[in-house]
Design a protein around this motif. Structure first.
Motif, short mmCIF file in Angstrom:
data_model
loop_
_atom_site.label_atom_id
_atom_site.label_comp_id
_atom_site.label_asym_id
_atom_site.label_seq_id
_atom_site.Cartn_x
_atom_site.Cartn_y
_atom_site.Cartn_z
N ALA A 88 0.86 -1.16 -0.11
CA ALA A 88 0.02 -0.03 0.12
C ALA A 88 0.90 1.38 -0.02
O ALA A 88 1.96 1.02 0.55
N ILE A 89 0.43 2.22 -0.71
CA ILE A 89 1.03 3.69 -0.70
C ILE A 89 0.18 4.64 -0.17
O ILE A 89 -1.01 4.68 -0.34
N ALA A 90 0.80 5.52 0.50
CA ALA A 90 -0.25 7.00 1.06
C ALA A 90 0.61 7.93 0.10
O ALA A 90 1.60 8.34 0.34
N ALA A 120 -4.60 8.19 0.33
CA ALA A 120 -4.38 9.47 0.25
C ALA A 120 -3.79 10.39 1.51
O ALA A 120 -4.58 9.99 2.51
N HIS A 121 -2.82 11.03 1.33
CA HIS A 121 -2.15 11.75 2.35
C HIS A 121 -2.51 13.36 2.25
O HIS A 121 -1.91 13.88 1.35
N LEU A 122 -3.55 13.88 2.81
CA LEU A 122 -4.28 15.08 2.44
C LEU A 122 -3.11 16.24 3.32
O LEU A 122 -3.39 16.29 4.33
N GLU A 123 -2.53 16.65 2.37
CA GLU A 123 -1.32 17.77 3.02
C GLU A 123 -2.13 18.87 3.42
O GLU A 123 -3.20 19.30 2.92
N PRO A 124 -1.13 19.81 4.23
CA PRO A 124 -1.85 21.07 4.58
C PRO A 124 -1.71 22.22 3.63
O PRO A 124 -1.05 22.99 3.73
N TYR A 125 -2.57 22.05 2.43
CA TYR A 125 -2.66 22.78 1.49
C TYR A 125 -3.47 24.15 1.82
O TYR A 125 -4.16 24.29 2.88
N PRO A 126 -2.84 25.20 1.13
CA PRO A 126 -3.55 26.75 1.61
C PRO A 126 -5.00 26.62 1.61
O PRO A 126 -5.71 25.96 0.82
N ASP A 127 -5.42 27.33 2.62
CA ASP A 127 -7.08 27.20 2.84
C ASP A 127 -7.65 26.12 3.13
O ASP A 127 -8.90 25.96 2.84
N ARG A 128 -6.86 25.04 3.48
CA ARG A 128 -7.60 23.65 4.07
C ARG A 128 -8.27 23.82 5.00
O ARG A 128 -7.98 24.65 6.07
N SER A 131 -14.18 21.41 6.27
CA SER A 131 -15.20 21.13 5.17
C SER A 131 -14.59 21.10 3.63
O SER A 131 -14.90 20.01 3.26
N SER A 132 -13.39 21.45 3.37
CA SER A 132 -12.89 21.14 2.31
C SER A 132 -12.25 19.90 2.49
O SER A 132 -12.01 19.07 1.37
N ILE A 133 -11.98 19.21 3.62
CA ILE A 133 -11.31 17.69 3.75
C ILE A 133 -12.45 16.95 3.52
O ILE A 133 -12.38 15.89 2.90
N VAL A 134 -13.67 17.37 4.09
CA VAL A 134 -14.79 16.56 3.79
C VAL A 134 -14.97 16.09 2.31
O VAL A 134 -15.32 15.25 1.78
N SER A 135 -15.01 17.25 1.78
CA SER A 135 -15.16 17.51 0.26
C SER A 135 -14.09 16.75 -0.60
O SER A 135 -14.35 15.97 -1.58
N ASP A 136 -12.84 16.81 -0.18
CA ASP A 136 -11.59 16.05 -0.87
C ASP A 136 -11.83 14.72 -0.45
O ASP A 136 -11.58 13.79 -1.53
N VAL A 137 -12.22 14.17 0.61
CA VAL A 137 -12.52 12.74 0.71
C VAL A 137 -13.61 12.08 -0.24
O VAL A 137 -13.28 11.24 -0.90
N ALA A 138 -14.50 12.95 -0.26
CA ALA A 138 -15.60 12.47 -0.99
C ALA A 138 -15.01 12.31 -2.66
O ALA A 138 -15.27 11.34 -3.43
N THR A 148 -8.94 4.93 2.08
CA THR A 148 -8.04 5.19 3.36
C THR A 148 -7.20 6.68 3.39
O THR A 148 -6.73 7.02 2.25
N PHE A 149 -7.55 7.35 4.41
CA PHE A 149 -6.74 8.87 4.28
C PHE A 149 -6.03 9.16 5.54
O PHE A 149 -6.35 8.84 6.83
N TYR A 150 -4.93 9.93 5.33
CA TYR A 150 -4.10 10.56 6.33
C TYR A 150 -4.29 11.88 6.22
O TYR A 150 -4.16 12.68 5.20
N VAL A 151 -4.55 12.50 7.52
CA VAL A 151 -4.67 14.08 7.43
C VAL A 151 -3.69 14.83 8.53
O VAL A 151 -3.53 14.19 9.49
#
Length: 151
Positions: A88-90, A120-128, A131-138, A148-151
């Motif tokens: 597996a890769i993140a 997916a590793h959701l990095e701390p992108y600008p304006d994260r 709500s945006s994380i919920v949208s990104d996961v979807a 599988t997600f890493y935040v």
């Protein structure tokens, strides 16, 4: 005696996770770009470095600097990952429209072709935001089947 010897030989050649039956995950960073493929040196030139001979890395890649957009590079990396016993890769992901987002389809396809699960590793992108994380996961789940997600 032959079975014991065969068992010992198999133990030496099978990846460790195959013997243990566990999940081995590695973080995967598709941050790199070259002028030939991406129009600029992405990440290699951080902190004032001047590629191709002076790069922002403590280690120079054995095959030289590369683009994380290059499908042949991605395929070779997935083969190396699989052969190392990683299943597996993140993937480091910096939001919709980012270079990592544009590279995700090729990464997912190459990983799956090698039997590698993708997280997916959701990095701390600008304006994260939450709500945006919920949208990104979807988005990532609907677009790529990532569960599988890493935040």
């Amino acid at each position: 005696m032959r079975r014991l010897l065969l068992g010992f030989v198999l133990a030496l050649v099978l990846p460790a996770n195959a013997l243990a039956g566990g999940q081995v995950t590695a973080f995967y960073y598709p941050w790199y770009g070259t002028t030939a493929v991406d129009g600029s040196y992405q990440h290699w030139s951080q902190d004032g470095h001047a590629p191709p001979n002076d790069i922002a890395s403590s280690y120079y890649p054995a095959l030289g600097i590369y683009s994380s957009s290059d499908r042949l590079v991605i395929a070779a990396q997935m083969t190396e990952i699989r052969n190392a016993g990683i299943n597996a890769i993140a993937v480091s992901w910096w939001g919709r429209g980012s270079p990592e987002d544009r590279r995700m389809p090729a990464i997912v396809a190459a990983a799956r072709a090698n039997g590698i699960q993708v997280a997916a590793h959701l990095e701390p992108y600008p304006d994260r935001t939450v709500s945006s994380i919920v949208s990104d996961v979807a988005y990532l789940e609907a677009s790529y089947g990532i569960k599988t997600f890493y935040v």
